[in-house]
Design a protein around this motif. Structure first.
Motif, PDB file in Angstrom:
ATOM      1  N   ARG A  20       0.818  -1.207   0.000  1.00 20.45           N
ATOM      2  CA  ARG A  20       0.000   0.000   0.000  1.00 20.45           C
ATOM      3  C   ARG A  20       0.855   1.262   0.000  1.00 20.45           C
ATOM      4  O   ARG A  20       0.519   2.253  -0.640  1.00 20.45           O
ATOM      5  N   GLU A  24       0.709   4.276  -2.671  1.00 18.65           N
ATOM      6  CA  GLU A  24       0.484   5.676  -2.292  1.00 18.65           C
ATOM      7  C   GLU A  24       1.585   6.579  -2.839  1.00 18.65           C
ATOM      8  O   GLU A  24       1.317   7.691  -3.298  1.00 18.65           O
ATOM      9  N   TYR A  27       1.069   7.013  -6.562  1.00 17.87           N
ATOM     10  CA  TYR A  27      -0.047   7.937  -6.742  1.00 17.87           C
ATOM     11  C   TYR A  27       0.403   9.385  -6.518  1.00 17.87           C
ATOM     12  O   TYR A  27       0.091  10.272  -7.305  1.00 17.87           O
ATOM     13  N   ARG A  28       1.151   9.622  -5.435  1.00 19.40           N
ATOM     14  CA  ARG A  28       1.647  10.983  -5.148  1.00 19.40           C
ATOM     15  C   ARG A  28       2.534  11.492  -6.275  1.00 19.40           C
ATOM     16  O   ARG A  28       2.486  12.660  -6.627  1.00 19.40           O
TER      17      ARG A  28
END
Length: 183
Positions: A20, A24, A27-28
């Motif tokens: 995860r 993340e 994604y950032r």
């Protein structure tokens, strides 16, 4: 806290371990960039946000596979291909309403150069930049969709809200004008 792993390492961690934190971080790194690129293609921010979410969901769920060893492009290019295809799918589902929004967006942003247009204008290979600037906006839009974004004729037609035959004709005219300008 920012992750120092490479894009490839993050993608391997996401697919192999359902990490995860790696997801993340990916994604950032790429969601704002992808949103900005898609915004240049679609005026509806709601559709753009949905497409960004769908793109990253496809990555998380493993529906999209990044093949680093197969010579695939970098993560940004890979995400762009997923996102642009999802945008075409979203616009297809919208039908006439989506085409109307696209037409209105083109009118509203007619004088604003997109990120792609600014990059293309800065190309220093012969007088390519000048030749591209002299193309009509319709011809440039077809070249952007088919050459830069790598969409098929059919996908470009849906994205631009024009028939596939018109995409082919405009692409042929654009190539001819570029050849003449660069000869």
């Amino acid at each position: 806290m920012s992750d120092t792993r490479s894009d490839g390492e993050l993608l391997r961690a996401i697919t192999a371990d359902a990490d995860r934190h790696a997801f993340e971080e990916l994604y950032r790194r790429y969601a704002p960039w992808l949103r900005a690129r898609l915004r240049g293609r679609c005026a509806d921010l709601g559709v753009v946000d949905d497409v960004v979410q769908e793109t990253f969901l496809a990555v998380w769920r493993g529906k999209a596979r990044y093949r680093e060893e197969a010579g695939a492009a970098d993560a940004a290019g890979w995400l762009w291909r997923i996102g642009s295809r999802r945008l075409v799918d979203a616009l297809r589902g919208d039908g006439a309403r989506g085409r109307l929004r696209q037409a209105l967006a083109r009118l509203r942003h007619r004088d604003e150069a997109s990120a792609e247009e600014r990059v293309l204008a800065g190309v220093e290979h012969g007088d390519l930049a000048g030749a591209l600037v002299r193309l009509s906006p319709e011809l440039r839009a077809v070249l952007q969709a088919t050459v830069i974004d790598g969409l098929t004729t059919r996908e470009a037609a849906v994205l631009l809200g024009i028939p596939p035959g018109t995409v082919k004709t405009r692409a042929m005219r654009a190539r001819k004008q570029l050849r003449e300008a660069l000869a």
